[in-house]
Design a protein around this motif. Structure first.
Motif, mmCIF file in Angstrom:
data_model
loop_
_atom_site.group_PDB
_atom_site.id
_atom_site.type_symbol
_atom_site.label_atom_id
_atom_site.label_comp_id
_atom_site.label_asym_id
_atom_site.label_seq_id
_atom_site.Cartn_x
_atom_site.Cartn_y
_atom_site.Cartn_z
ATOM 1 N N THR A 691 -26.664 50.800 -76.579
ATOM 2 C CA THR A 691 -26.018 51.191 -75.327
ATOM 3 C C THR A 691 -27.069 51.733 -74.360
ATOM 4 O OG1 THR A 691 -25.557 53.396 -76.210
ATOM 5 C CG2 THR A 691 -23.828 51.732 -76.444
ATOM 6 N N ALA A 692 -26.862 51.460 -73.072
ATOM 7 C CA ALA A 692 -27.831 51.864 -72.055
ATOM 8 C C ALA A 692 -27.128 52.656 -70.962
ATOM 9 C CB ALA A 692 -28.530 50.651 -71.461
ATOM 10 N N LYS A 693 -27.789 53.721 -70.514
ATOM 11 C CA LYS A 693 -27.323 54.515 -69.382
ATOM 12 C C LYS A 693 -28.281 54.295 -68.221
ATOM 13 C CE LYS A 693 -25.258 58.219 -72.150
ATOM 14 N NZ LYS A 693 -25.286 59.679 -72.437
ATOM 15 N N PHE A 694 -27.714 54.060 -67.030
ATOM 16 C CA PHE A 694 -28.523 53.816 -65.841
ATOM 17 C C PHE A 694 -28.256 54.910 -64.825
ATOM 18 C CE2 PHE A 694 -29.965 49.613 -67.003
ATOM 19 C CZ PHE A 694 -28.986 49.164 -67.872
ATOM 20 N N LEU A 695 -29.319 55.545 -64.366
ATOM 21 C CA LEU A 695 -29.240 56.555 -63.318
ATOM 22 C C LEU A 695 -30.089 56.061 -62.153
ATOM 23 C CD1 LEU A 695 -29.338 58.155 -66.258
ATOM 24 C CD2 LEU A 695 -29.051 60.132 -64.777
ATOM 25 N N LYS A 696 -29.436 55.786 -61.038
ATOM 26 C CA LYS A 696 -30.134 55.222 -59.878
ATOM 27 C C LYS A 696 -30.024 56.201 -58.716
ATOM 28 C CE LYS A 696 -29.857 50.365 -61.057
ATOM 29 N NZ LYS A 696 -31.318 50.245 -60.989
ATOM 30 N N ILE A 697 -31.173 56.738 -58.309
ATOM 31 C CA ILE A 697 -31.227 57.703 -57.212
ATOM 32 C C ILE A 697 -31.978 57.031 -56.056
ATOM 33 C CG2 ILE A 697 -31.804 60.050 -56.559
ATOM 34 C CD1 ILE A 697 -29.957 59.876 -58.950
ATOM 35 N N GLY A 698 -31.219 56.405 -55.156
ATOM 36 C CA GLY A 698 -31.812 55.737 -53.991
ATOM 37 C C GLY A 698 -32.606 54.511 -54.345
ATOM 38 N N SER A 699 -32.404 53.925 -55.509
ATOM 39 C CA SER A 699 -33.238 52.816 -55.972
ATOM 40 C C SER A 699 -32.508 51.491 -55.808
ATOM 41 C CB SER A 699 -33.620 53.017 -57.436
ATOM 42 O OG SER A 699 -32.467 53.071 -58.239
ATOM 43 N N SER A 700 -33.272 50.411 -56.020
ATOM 44 C CA SER A 700 -32.735 49.060 -55.923
ATOM 45 C C SER A 700 -31.903 48.732 -57.162
ATOM 46 C CB SER A 700 -33.879 48.061 -55.787
ATOM 47 O OG SER A 700 -34.677 48.361 -54.662
ATOM 48 N N PRO A 701 -31.067 47.685 -57.076
ATOM 49 C CA PRO A 701 -30.290 47.292 -58.258
ATOM 50 C C PRO A 701 -31.192 46.791 -59.378
ATOM 51 C CG PRO A 701 -29.398 46.303 -56.245
ATOM 52 C CD PRO A 701 -30.723 46.887 -55.882
ATOM 53 N N SER A 702 -30.666 46.868 -60.610
ATOM 54 C CA SER A 702 -31.316 46.278 -61.772
ATOM 55 C C SER A 702 -30.465 45.104 -62.243
ATOM 56 C CB SER A 702 -31.469 47.306 -62.884
ATOM 57 O OG SER A 702 -32.262 48.394 -62.463
ATOM 58 N N PHE A 703 -31.069 44.269 -63.089
ATOM 59 C CA PHE A 703 -30.372 43.074 -63.552
ATOM 60 C C PHE A 703 -30.558 42.937 -65.068
ATOM 61 C CE2 PHE A 703 -29.378 41.394 -59.417
ATOM 62 C CZ PHE A 703 -30.364 41.938 -58.612
ATOM 63 N N ILE A 704 -29.506 42.449 -65.728
ATOM 64 C CA ILE A 704 -29.554 42.132 -67.149
ATOM 65 C C ILE A 704 -29.410 40.626 -67.294
ATOM 66 C CG2 ILE A 704 -28.446 42.447 -69.390
ATOM 67 C CD1 ILE A 704 -27.459 45.164 -68.402
ATOM 68 N N LYS A 705 -30.395 40.002 -67.899
ATOM 69 C CA LYS A 705 -30.360 38.555 -68.138
ATOM 70 C C LYS A 705 -29.936 38.319 -69.573
ATOM 71 C CE LYS A 705 -33.126 34.339 -67.564
ATOM 72 N NZ LYS A 705 -32.858 33.717 -68.863
ATOM 73 N N ARG A 706 -28.753 37.764 -69.742
ATOM 74 C CA ARG A 706 -28.185 37.481 -71.053
ATOM 75 C C ARG A 706 -27.920 35.988 -71.133
ATOM 76 N NH1 ARG A 706 -23.383 41.191 -72.124
ATOM 77 N NH2 ARG A 706 -25.110 42.680 -72.318
ATOM 78 N N GLY A 707 -28.923 35.248 -71.593
ATOM 79 C CA GLY A 707 -28.816 33.794 -71.588
ATOM 80 C C GLY A 707 -28.811 33.276 -70.162
ATOM 81 N N SER A 708 -27.755 32.563 -69.790
ATOM 82 C CA SER A 708 -27.618 32.066 -68.420
ATOM 83 C C SER A 708 -26.844 33.028 -67.532
ATOM 84 C CB SER A 708 -26.910 30.708 -68.441
ATOM 85 O OG SER A 708 -25.616 30.829 -69.040
ATOM 86 N N LYS A 709 -26.356 34.133 -68.102
ATOM 87 C CA LYS A 709 -25.558 35.093 -67.351
ATOM 88 C C LYS A 709 -26.446 36.209 -66.815
ATOM 89 C CE LYS A 709 -21.486 38.082 -67.859
ATOM 90 N NZ LYS A 709 -20.466 38.607 -68.800
#
Length: 826
Positions: A691-709
Motif C-alpha cells: 500500500t502507498a500513501k501520497f502526500l502532495k504539497i503544491g506538486s505535480s501529479p504522479s502516475f502509476i503504470k500497471r501494464g497498459s493502464k
C-alpha cells in the motif's frame, strides 16, 4: 644448528598442540550434546529416573515415589508414560515381586480411575494430586489386608495415610520439577520453589541407589555429596546448605542409619559455598573439612576412612564435571554471576535499539536548531541594506513619482540623489537634519520639505518594523537554543536508557525443539521481537565450518515456525576452531523496490532547484520524495534540499507523516520573511502489503503504470511555507507487483510546449514506453519532454521512477510443523 632448529620447531609444536586441544574440546562437546539429545529424544533419561524411583524406599517399606512420578509424566509428557511405566516396574522388581505387583496395581488403578472420571472433572492438573492420594491409600490398604490375612490395625491405617500424604505432596513437587529436566525448557531463571522441587526430585532419585556399593564405598553417599558440591560451587552457601539439608533429610527417611548424613551434607554445602571463590578447589576443601569434622566428632559407629574416600570420590566427580554444564546450571539460578550476565545480554540489544531511537529524535531537534540558527545569520548579514532600499523606495514612490524633475534626478543624477536622500534619512533618524544636508536638499530638490515630511513618517514605520523583526530574530534564536537543549537532553538520555527484554519462552522452546530435531546444536537463542514483519532473533551456534547452515536450514525452519519469510541479516564467526557463530535473523519484506532517477537543471546548469530523496524508514516502509524550491539556482536548491533533509530526519524518527509535513511547514513559514516556498511530492510504500500513501504539497501529479493502464495521483495543497497552518490530504493507493510509480517535478510535467492538456499528453507518452526498467523509463520520459520542449530546458526537471516487485527468497521454508505432526502420528 640443532639449537636453531629446536627454536624454530617449538612454535609449530605449540600451535599443533593448541589445535589438538581445541579439536578434543569440540568433539567432547559434540559427544555430550549427542548423548543428551539421545537421552531426551529416546526417553532413556526418564527410564533411568523411573528405574531408580521404582526401587526407592522410605522407612524401609514405603514406596511413595513411583505413582507421583508416573502421574506427573502422564500429564506433562504422555508420549513418554509407557517408558516410565517400564522403568518403574524394572526398579520395583529389583526389590521384590511384591513391590512389582504393588507398583503395577497402583499405576493401573490410577489409569482406570482417571479414565472413568474424565467426563466429570474440569481441571485435570488440580485434580491429579487427589487422584494419586486416593489411589495410593486404596491400594495400600488392600495389599495390607491381603498380606496380613484379612486383618487391619490402626498402625496399618496410619502408615497407609502417611504414604498417601507423601504421594500427594510429591505429585505437586514432581509436576514442577519434571519440566526442568527437559532439554527444551529454556527459562532464563528458576524460582525458589522450582529449585527446591528440583533438589527434592534429584534426592529422591538418589535414594534408589541405597544399598549399592562400589569397591566398598556407598554409591548414594558419593552422589549425594557430589550433588551438594555441585550446587555449592555453582550457587554459593545458601543453595549449597539447602541442598545438603533436603538431600540429608530424604536419605534419613529412606534409611534411619543415614541420619548423620544430613549434618555432613548441610555443613559441607555451607563450607563449600563459602569457599566457592576458590573455584572447585575451594568447594572441595569445604566438603573435605566438613567430612573430617563430622567424621571425628560424629557418631562412634561411623568409620572415618570410608567416609573420607567417599568424599574424595565426590570431589573427583566435581573436577570431571565440564565447565559447560556448571555454567548452564548457574545460568538458571538467580544471584549467580552467570545468571546476571545472561540477563544483561538479554537486555543489551533492547537497550541499544531504544537508545538509537532516542538519538534519532535528538538528531531531529538538532537539525531544526541548526536550520533556525543558519537562517538567522543569513538574514542579519543582508537585512540592513535591504531595509534601507525598501525604505527609500517607499519615500520615492510618495514624492518623486509625480514630480516633473523625476527624470532629471533619478536618471541623470541617480547616485547624487540616492546619497542625498540616504544622508537625510540617517540625520532624521538621529533627530534633526544637519544644515549642510538641508541646504543641499533645497538646491537639488524642488519638494525638499515634502520629502523631509515623508521621510519622518516612514521612519516611524521603519522603526516599528525593525523592532518587530528584532523580536522575531530573538524568538528565532530562542527557539534554536531550546531545540538544541532538547536535543542535548535526549542525547544524554539515550546513553542512560534501560529497558527490560520481553520474554518469549514458548517460542524459544519451540525453536529449540525444531532445530535439535534436525540435529542442529544451539548454544543460545535471544528473541527480541516477534511482531509480524519485524521479527528480530539472535542465535549462537557452535562453529561447524561455515557451510551456510544459517541461510540454508535455520532461516527456512524459522520461516515455517513463525509463518513468514525469515532471512539472515548478519552472520559472524569467532574465527578459530571450536568457536561460535553469531547470527541475526530478521523478517524479509514481502515486496522490494528498485528506483531510477533522471534530472536536469534549467538551461543545462550545474545546480538544480529540484531535489529528490529515497529513504528507508527502517520499519518496513520506503519513502520517495521530490521537492521543488521556488525559482532556480542556488537559493531554490537550498530550500528544497533543506526541506528533504528535515523530512528525512523526522520520518526516520518514527513521527507520523502528517505531523512531519506540518512540522516542516511551520519551520519554513517561521524561519524566513522572504517569499521563498517549496513544493513536496512524497510517497510512502509499505513493503509488507504494497500500500502507498501520497502526500502532495503544491506538486505535480504522479502516475502509476500497471501494464497498459495509467493511473493518475493528484492532490490540491498549497506549497509549504505560505500558510502557518496547512491541511495535508493523504491519497492512498494499493500497488501491485510489477507497477511503476512515476513522480515528477513541474518542469517535467509542464515541459512540453504547445500542449493544451498535459495530463493526457503525459499518460500517452508513459503508455508508449515498452521497457519496465525504472532507470530506462526515467531517461525516456526526460528525453521525450526535452524533445517536446524544442530541445531546451526551460525549468529544473526531475523524474523518479520506482518499480515494485515481490521479494523472492533464495531458500524455501522447511515445513517443520508438518514433519512434527507426521512424527507424532507415527
Amino acid at each position: 644448528m640443532e639449537r636453531v632448529e629446536q627454536n624454530v620447531m617449538e612454535p609449530v609444536g605449540n600451535v599443533n598442540l593448541e589445535e589438538t586441544k581445541l579439536e578434543v574440546t569440540r568433539r567432547f562437546k559434540r559427544f555430550l550434546f549427542k548423548l543428551e539429545l539421545a537421552l531426551q529424544q529416546k526417553g532413556m533419561m526418564l527410564f533411568l529416573i523411573g528405574f531408580l524411583l521404582g526401587r526407592a524406599l522410605i522407612l524401609s517399606h514405603l514406596t511413595p515415589f513411583a505413582l507421583p512420578f508416573f502421574a506427573s509424566v502422564f500429564m506433562i509428557r504422555r508420549d513418554r508414560a509407557p517408558i516410565v511405566f517400564i522403568g518403574l516396574l524394572s526398579g520395583a522388581l529389583t526389590l521384590s515381586i511384591g513391590n512389582l505387583v504393588y507398583t503395577f496395581a497402583v499405576i493401573s488403578l490410577f489409569l482406570i480411575a482417571f479414565r472413568l472420571s474424565r467426563q466429570f472433572r474440569k481441571e485435570e492438573l488440580n485434580a491429579l494430586p487427589f487422584f494419586v492420594f486416593f489411589t495410593t491409600i486404596t491400594v495400600k490398604l488392600a495389599f495390607t489386608y491381603v498380606n496380613q490375612q484379612q486383618t487391619l490395625s490402626l498402625y496399618d491405617g496410619l502408615m497407609a495415610l502417611i504414604e498417601a500424604g507423601l504421594t500427594f505432596i510429591l505429585t505437586l513437587i514432581f509436576m514442577q520439577s519434571i519440566p526442568l529436566l527437559s532439554i527444551h525448557k529454556r527459562k532464563t531463571s528458576l524460582k525458589t520453589e522450582e529449585i527446591v522441587s528440583l533438589i527434592i526430585l534429584l534426592a529422591s532419585i538418589l535414594t534408589g541407589t541405597i544399598g549399592w556399593r562400589l569397591y566398598g564405598l556407598s554409591v548414594e553417599h558419593i552422589f549425594s555429596r557430589y550433588l551438594v558440591l555441585l550446587f555449592a560451587y555453582v550457587a554459593g552457601a545458601t543453595v549449597g546448605s539447602t541442598v545438603g539439608v533436603v538431600t540429608g533429610l530424604i536419605f534419613s527417611l529412606a534409611n534411619v542409619s543415614s541420619f548423620y548424613q544430613m549434618s555432613l551434607l548441610a555443613f559441607g554445602g555451607l563450607l563449600g559455598g563459602l569457599l566457592k571463590e576458590g573455584k572447585k578447589f575451594g568447594a572441595a576443601a569445604g566438603m573435605l573439612v566438613a567430612t573430617l569434622l563430622i567424621g571425628m566428632y560424629g557418631e562412634e559407629n561411623v568409620s572415618l576412612i570410608p567416609t573420607l574416600y567417599e568424599t574424595l570420590a565426590a570431589i573427583m566427580l566435581l573436577f570431571l564435571t565440564p565447565r559447560n554444564l556448571t555454567e548452564r546450571v548457574a545460568k538458571h539460578i538467580p544471584g549467580t554471576p552467570e545468571h546476571s550476565h545472561h540477563q544483561q545480554q538479554y537486555l543489551k540489544k533492547i537497550r541499544d535499539v531504544t537508545a538509537n531511537r532516542v538519538e534519532q529524535f535528538s538528531s531531529v531537534f538538532q537539525a531544526l536548531s541548526k536550520s533556525f540558527a543558519q537562517s538567522g545569520r543569513l538574514h542579519e548579514e543582508t537585512s540592513e541594506e535591504r531595509e534601507l532600499d525598501y525604505f527609500l523606495g517607499n519615500v520615492t514612490e510618495k514624492t518623486c513619482q509625480t514630480c516633473f524633475k523625476k527624470e532629471q534626478c533619478w536618471t541623470k543624477n541617480f547616485h547624487k540623489t540616492y546619497e542625498l536622500m540616504r544622508e537625510a534619512t540617517l540625520d532624521l533618524e538621529e533627530g534633526t537634519l544637519s544644515g549642510s544636508v538641508a541646504r543641499e536638499m533645497e538646491k537639488h530638490c524642488v519638494r525638499a520639505k515634502r520629502v523631509q515630511e515623508v521621510i519622518q513618517q516612514e521612519l516611524a514605520h521603519l522603526q516599528a518594523n525593525q523592532k518587530l523583526k528584532q523580536q522575531v530574530q530573538e524568538s528565532r534564536k530562542l527557539v534554536a537554543d531550546q531545540l538544541l537543549g532538547v536535543s542535548k537532553v535526549m542525547d544524554d538520555f539515550a546513553k542512560e536508557i534501560q529497558k527490560e527484554r520481553e520474554n518469549h519462552h514458548n517460542q524459544e522452546e519451540q525453536i529449540h525443539e525444531a532445530l535439535q530435531s534436525f540435529g542442529l546444536e544451539v548454544e543460545k537463542i535471544d528473541i527480541y521481537s516477534l511482531q509480524k514483519g519485524n521479527v528480530d532473533i539472535d542465535m549462537v551456534f557452535p562453529y561447524a565450518g561455515g557451510h551456510g547452515e544459517c541461510e540454508k536450514l535455520v532461516a527456512p525452519m524459522l520461516s515455517d515456525i513463525l509463518g513468514e519469510t525469515i532471512l539472515v541479516q548478519n552472520e559472524e564467526y569467532t574465527g578459530f576452531p571450536g568457536g561460535y557463530c553469531y547470527a541475526t535473523f530478521r523478517s524479509a519484506k514481502a515486496f522490494v523496490v528498485e528506483t531510477g532517477v533522471a534530472f536536469a537543471a534549467k538551461g543545462g546548469g550545474l545546480v538544480s532547484g529540484d531535489c529528490y530523496s529515497t529513504i528507508d524508514l527502517g520499519v518496513g516502509k520506503y519513502a520517495v520524495a521530490i521537492s521543488d524550491g521556488m525559482g532556480n539556482g542556488v537559493r531554490a536548491h537550498h530550500e528544497s534540499n533543506e526541506t528533504l533533509n528535515l523530512l528525512q530526519k523526522i520520518l526516520q524518527s518514527g513521527i507520523d507523516e502528517k505531523v512531519a509535513i506540518k512540522s516542516i511547514n511551520s519551520v519554513l513559514s517561521l524561519r524566513t520573511t522572504d517569499e521563498i516556498f517549496s513544493t513536496l511530492d512524497l510517497s510512502i510504500i509499505d513493503l509488507q502489503n504494497a500500500t502507498a500513501k501520497f502526500l502532495k504539497i503544491g506538486s505535480s501529479p504522479s502516475f502509476i503504470k500497471r501494464g497498459s493502464k495509467i493511473i493518475k495521483i493528484e492532490a490540491g495543497n498549497l506549497p509549504m511555507g505560505i500558510l502557518r497552518e496547512v491541511d495535508v490530504d493523504i491519497v492512498s493507493e494499493q500497488l501491485k507487483a510489477g507497477d511503476l510509480l512515476i513522480m515528477m517535478s513541474d518542469g517535467v510535467f509542464e515541459g512540453a510546449k504547445h500542449v493544451e492538456n498535459h495530463d493526457l499528453w503525459m499518460k500517452r507518452k508513459i503508455g508508449e514506453i515498452e521497457t519496465n526498467d525504472p532507470q530506462e523509463v526515467a531517461d525516456l520520459i526526460m528525453e521525450k519532454v526535452i524533445r517536446a520542449g524544442g530541445g531546451g530546458i526551460e525549468d529544473d526537471m526531475t523524474v523518479v521512477v520506482t518499480k515494485i516487485e515481490h521479494n523472492m527468497p533464495k531458500w524455501a521454508a522447511i515445513p517443520v510443523t508438518k514433519l512434527k505432526k507426521k512424527k507424532n502420528a507415527s
